[in-house]
Scaffold this motif. Structure first.
Motif, PDB file in Angstrom:
ATOM      1  N   LEU A 254      73.563  -3.751  37.583  1.00 15.67           N
ATOM      2  CA  LEU A 254      72.825  -3.824  38.953  1.00 15.67           C
ATOM      3  C   LEU A 254      71.711  -2.819  39.246  1.00 15.67           C
ATOM      4  N   ARG A 255      72.027  -1.567  38.533  1.00 18.94           N
ATOM      5  CA  ARG A 255      70.775  -0.501  38.637  1.00 18.94           C
ATOM      6  C   ARG A 255      69.652  -0.848  37.867  1.00 18.94           C
TER       7      ARG A 255
ATOM      8  N   GLN B 158      68.673  -3.994  37.200  1.00 20.25           N
ATOM      9  CA  GLN B 158      68.134  -4.919  38.113  1.00 20.25           C
ATOM     10  C   GLN B 158      67.316  -4.426  39.167  1.00 20.25           C
ATOM     11  N   GLN B 159      67.950  -3.449  39.921  1.00 25.00           N
ATOM     12  CA  GLN B 159      67.055  -2.732  40.914  1.00 25.00           C
ATOM     13  C   GLN B 159      65.947  -1.893  40.346  1.00 25.00           C
ATOM     14  N   ARG B 160      66.017  -1.509  39.247  1.00 26.07           N
ATOM     15  CA  ARG B 160      64.718  -0.815  38.471  1.00 26.07           C
ATOM     16  C   ARG B 160      63.857  -1.800  37.994  1.00 26.07           C
ATOM     17  N   HIS B 161      64.079  -3.078  37.982  1.00 28.41           N
ATOM     18  CA  HIS B 161      63.308  -4.045  37.037  1.00 28.41           C
ATOM     19  C   HIS B 161      63.099  -3.560  35.752  1.00 28.41           C
TER      20      HIS B 161
ATOM     21  N   THR C  51      71.897   5.568  31.015  1.00 31.93           N
ATOM     22  CA  THR C  51      71.062   5.200  31.975  1.00 31.93           C
ATOM     23  C   THR C  51      69.638   4.905  31.401  1.00 31.93           C
TER      24      THR C  51
ATOM     25  N   TYR D 161      65.397   4.622  32.935  1.00 29.14           N
ATOM     26  CA  TYR D 161      64.567   4.595  34.283  1.00 29.14           C
ATOM     27  C   TYR D 161      63.215   4.958  33.865  1.00 29.14           C
TER      28      TYR D 161
END
Length: 85
Positions: free
Chosen positions: A3-4, A6-9, A64, A66
């Protein structure tokens, strides 16, 4: 975790590109449960990503991924900017 991303594309294929072709810029040998490292890479579309993976035996564990914040990282995205005291 998905989900994270996806949120960060950030797509799985982008993460794979960075892990397979990127540069280890920091190692964390004392991380638990496995030692880990920070990888800097660019996707085929030129997107800069940081990925942290843990390493154990013959497996990598994704911790992670990012986009590094330009206000916190130098232009090379390898070193953090010094903060004013």
């Amino acid at each position: 975790m998905l989900l994270r991303f996806q949120q960060r594309h950030i797509s799985y294929s982008e993460i794979k590109e960075v892990v397979m072709n990127g540069e280890i810029i920091k190692e964390y040998p004392n991380d638990k449960p496995f030692s880990s490292c920070l990888i800097l890479g660019r996707t085929k579309n030129g997107r800069v990503l940081h990925t942290v993976v843990g390493m154990a035996d013959d497996k990598l564990w994704l911790v992670t991924a990012y986009e590094p914040d330009k206000t916190q990282w130098n232009d090379d995205f390898k070193t953090k900017k010094e903060t004013a005291q």
